[in-house]
Design a protein around this motif. Structure first.
Motif, PDB file in Angstrom:
ATOM      1  N   GLY A   1      10.098  24.303   6.479  1.00 18.51           N
ATOM      2  CA  GLY A   1       9.105  23.290   6.119  1.00 18.51           C
ATOM      3  C   GLY A   1       8.304  23.740   4.908  1.00 18.51           C
ATOM      4  N   ASN A   2       7.483  22.849   4.385  1.00 14.14           N
ATOM      5  CA  ASN A   2       6.725  23.179   3.167  1.00 14.14           C
ATOM      6  C   ASN A   2       5.836  24.390   3.370  1.00 14.14           C
ATOM      7  N   LEU A   3       4.975  24.321   4.405  1.00 12.47           N
ATOM      8  CA  LEU A   3       4.094  25.455   4.625  1.00 12.47           C
ATOM      9  C   LEU A   3       4.853  26.629   5.225  1.00 12.47           C
ATOM     10  N   GLY A   4       5.848  26.326   6.068  1.00 14.37           N
ATOM     11  CA  GLY A   4       6.638  27.397   6.686  1.00 14.37           C
ATOM     12  C   GLY A   4       7.248  28.304   5.629  1.00 14.37           C
TER      13      GLY A   4
ATOM     14  N   LYS B   1     -18.944  17.042   0.910  1.00  8.79           N
ATOM     15  CA  LYS B   1     -17.976  18.002   0.370  1.00  8.79           C
ATOM     16  C   LYS B   1     -16.786  18.225   1.302  1.00  8.79           C
ATOM     17  N   GLY B   2     -15.601  18.240   0.702  1.00 11.34           N
ATOM     18  CA  GLY B   2     -14.375  18.620   1.402  1.00 11.34           C
ATOM     19  C   GLY B   2     -13.793  19.875   0.775  1.00 11.34           C
ATOM     20  N   VAL B   3     -12.709  20.366   1.376  1.00  6.85           N
ATOM     21  CA  VAL B   3     -12.129  21.643   0.954  1.00  6.85           C
ATOM     22  C   VAL B   3     -10.643  21.447   0.658  1.00  6.85           C
ATOM     23  N   PHE B   4     -10.191  21.957  -0.478  1.00  5.53           N
ATOM     24  CA  PHE B   4      -8.771  21.947  -0.845  1.00  5.53           C
ATOM     25  C   PHE B   4      -8.298  23.386  -1.046  1.00  5.53           C
ATOM     26  N   VAL B   5      -7.144  23.733  -0.473  1.00  5.52           N
ATOM     27  CA  VAL B   5      -6.582  25.070  -0.683  1.00  5.52           C
ATOM     28  C   VAL B   5      -5.084  24.908  -0.947  1.00  5.52           C
ATOM     29  N   LYS B   6      -4.599  25.607  -1.956  1.00  5.33           N
ATOM     30  CA  LYS B   6      -3.170  25.543  -2.287  1.00  5.33           C
ATOM     31  C   LYS B   6      -2.347  26.121  -1.134  1.00  5.33           C
TER      32      LYS B   6
ATOM     33  N   LEU C   1      -5.640  15.582  -3.652  1.00  3.19           N
ATOM     34  CA  LEU C   1      -6.242  16.113  -4.870  1.00  3.19           C
ATOM     35  C   LEU C   1      -5.564  15.606  -6.159  1.00  3.19           C
ATOM     36  N   PRO C   2      -4.229  15.493  -6.198  1.00  2.00           N
ATOM     37  CA  PRO C   2      -3.605  15.029  -7.450  1.00  2.00           C
ATOM     38  C   PRO C   2      -4.098  13.644  -7.883  1.00  2.00           C
ATOM     39  N   SER C   3      -4.579  12.836  -6.939  1.00  2.00           N
ATOM     40  CA  SER C   3      -5.085  11.497  -7.294  1.00  2.00           C
ATOM     41  C   SER C   3      -6.600  11.475  -7.409  1.00  2.00           C
ATOM     42  N   LEU C   4      -7.248  12.612  -7.279  1.00  2.00           N
ATOM     43  CA  LEU C   4      -8.719  12.664  -7.157  1.00  2.00           C
ATOM     44  C   LEU C   4      -9.198  11.776  -6.003  1.00  2.00           C
ATOM     45  N   VAL C   5      -8.479  11.857  -4.886  1.00  5.79           N
ATOM     46  CA  VAL C   5      -8.857  11.160  -3.642  1.00  5.79           C
ATOM     47  C   VAL C   5      -8.828   9.635  -3.814  1.00  5.79           C
TER      48      VAL C   5
ATOM     49  N   THR D   1      -4.998  33.414  16.708  1.00 10.47           N
ATOM     50  CA  THR D   1      -5.947  33.190  15.616  1.00 10.47           C
ATOM     51  C   THR D   1      -5.769  31.747  15.177  1.00 10.47           C
ATOM     52  N   TYR D   2      -6.874  31.036  15.009  1.00  4.23           N
ATOM     53  CA  TYR D   2      -6.799  29.671  14.485  1.00  4.23           C
ATOM     54  C   TYR D   2      -7.184  29.696  13.015  1.00  4.23           C
ATOM     55  N   ILE D   3      -6.354  29.051  12.180  1.00  2.00           N
ATOM     56  CA  ILE D   3      -6.628  28.971  10.746  1.00  2.00           C
ATOM     57  C   ILE D   3      -7.017  27.538  10.411  1.00  2.00           C
ATOM     58  N   CYS D   4      -8.258  27.317   9.982  1.00  4.69           N
ATOM     59  CA  CYS D   4      -8.687  25.991   9.545  1.00  4.69           C
ATOM     60  C   CYS D   4      -8.675  25.973   8.023  1.00  4.69           C
ATOM     61  N   CYS D   5      -7.576  25.464   7.465  1.00  4.23           N
ATOM     62  CA  CYS D   5      -7.425  25.533   6.008  1.00  4.23           C
ATOM     63  C   CYS D   5      -7.944  24.277   5.324  1.00  4.23           C
ATOM     64  N   ASN D   6      -8.251  23.260   6.112  1.00  6.55           N
ATOM     65  CA  ASN D   6      -8.690  21.972   5.579  1.00  6.55           C
ATOM     66  C   ASN D   6      -7.565  21.295   4.801  1.00  6.55           C
ATOM     67  N   PHE D   7      -7.802  20.712   3.599  1.00  4.34           N
ATOM     68  CA  PHE D   7      -6.723  19.974   2.912  1.00  4.34           C
ATOM     69  C   PHE D   7      -5.829  20.897   2.106  1.00  4.34           C
ATOM     70  N   PHE D   8      -4.519  20.586   2.128  1.00  2.88           N
ATOM     71  CA  PHE D   8      -3.623  21.189   1.144  1.00  2.88           C
ATOM     72  C   PHE D   8      -3.907  20.557  -0.216  1.00  2.88           C
TER      73      PHE D   8
END
Lengths: 262, 262
Positions: free
Chosen positions: A15-18, B141-146, B116-120, B104-111
């Motif tokens: 998958g993409n993130l995988g 505020k929201g969060v984007f992470v690659k 983001l490519p459309s500026l929401v 462990t839980y990872i809260c990465c928010n938005f990819f």
């Protein structure tokens, strides 16, 4: 942080993130494993990812064995009274199939340490000495397999292409018996006859309904196996029976197990 | 059957059947792995099994990272309209905790590649050129992470005792922005101002309800993050923020990502 690198298993590694997690894991020198769906190997969009992962030293796991280890949840006939015990297992099967996850289902039926030590007498953990209860007519056959034999059949199936995406049934000769047959075997071993007390299907169902689940589990499984015949009422492809597939496994028969109780 | 032995991973390896399958796997010379619950290490009935497994060369895996990779499902405030999207993730957390599985839980928010490519701008995949829609007041505020940075933070957490049984939040500096801020950054980059069209919370909710899930997913996630503030409305233990935990990770900022769109 730590002196040795953990093994990383990634479910959904193409998958993409995988795939990103796989790359991060490889870059950090973690021994990396991934579970891959069968469909990925015929998907042109996935093949280059699989090649990349293999080239990077990732070990791809190819088959999932859900932890069912009982009767076939697609064949049992007690869905009205089993509190969705089997429906939940069937649901997992449907998810596995919908996702295209390579799999093998093992239907081992009863473990020997459950119900057999009492000769299918609810509430007991040792064989009866004078009287034996028989539910229904006592002629419906169930199956008992020792846990270590279940494990041996399971592990034998792991790398076996014959069992890919198939259901394996364990019905080894000497382990498929009715309650009447069990009692007869025991009577011969102890040299004494037991009085049979027959309980009808209706009486058994009434007892099951009087107790809330899971306190009625013994009666429920007895009803399923030895009244409804859920272990044996249907024919199977005999080439997929465990003791036929793996004749080298020296399994414990019911009679041998009962000898240990003498 | 096969020339090489598969790796075997046993979930629940200290259980009755799990241990039998481990023994069968070891006996058949399969490289064998097991997932062990944290509680097993303090359970006198399990310790000798763990010792046996380690002595037998079994590799014990110790931590589970469920595949959430979004907002914190225990904090989102859209349960009335999200078709149980987050409730299902929260349910998996509760199962993990009830079973004592180290996690462990990872809260990465938005990819970054989503929204983001459309500026929401819903329905677009490139930035707007003249007019930009802003939902609510545009200051939440929201969060984007690659994705590759999410993967790097995740892999760094794997062997880190600080993150055992904890929730990690990704809120890296430069990646926590409101829609107004996003548009301002973009305006500076292209040297041109965009017309803002404000859409109220009520209008947005009406649009969400007009379309069946999942076709409304863009609007739903915009509502959650940029109107309700589900990425940032609550304070976190800053020592468990990803970029603080792992300052060596050179992540991509939102501004850097937007540069790639010019």
């Amino acid at each position: 942080m730590a002196s040795s690198k953990s093994k990383i298993l990634i479910i959904g590694i193409t998958g993409n993130l995988g795939l990103e997690i796989a790359k991060a894991s490889i870059n950090a020198s973690h021994p990396t494993f991934g579970l891959v769906r069968a469909s990925a190997f015929s998907d042109p969009n996935k093949l280059h990812k699989i090649q990349f992962l293999l080239d990077s030293g990732v070990t791809l796991l190819k088959r999932f064995f859900p932890s069912e280890f009982g009767a076939d949840p697609d064949r049992t006939q007690v869905s009205d009274i089993d509190n969705n015990f089997y429906a939940r297992k069937a649901e997992i099967r449907r998810l596995i199939e919908a996702e295209g996850i390579p799999h093998t289902y093992i239907c081992c039926n009863f473990f020997m340490t459950v119900l057999l030590p009492s000769l299918v007498q609810p509430g007991r953990i040792t064989p009866p000495t004078d009287k034996a209860i028989v539910f229904g007519d006592g002629n419906v056959k169930g199956v008992f397999v020792k846990q270590s034999d279940v494990a041996a059949f399971t592990i034998s199936a792991v790398d076996d292409p014959r069992t890919l995406n198939r259901t394996i049934y364990l019905r080894p000769p000497g382990n498929v018996l009715s309650v009447n047959e069990l009692i007869e075997i025991w009577e011969r071993k102890i040299g004494k006859n037991l009085e049979r007390i027959y309980v009808t299907e209706e009486e058994l169902l009434k007892k099951i309904q009087e107790r809330p689940y899971p306190y009625n589990w013994e009666l429920l499984f007895i009803y399923s196996a030895f009244v409804k015949g859920d272990h044996t009422y249907f024919d199977i492809d005999s080439s997929l029976e465990g003791s036929r597939l793996y004749p080298h496994i020296k399994y414990t028969t019911v009679s041998e197990y009962l000898d240990t109780l003498l």
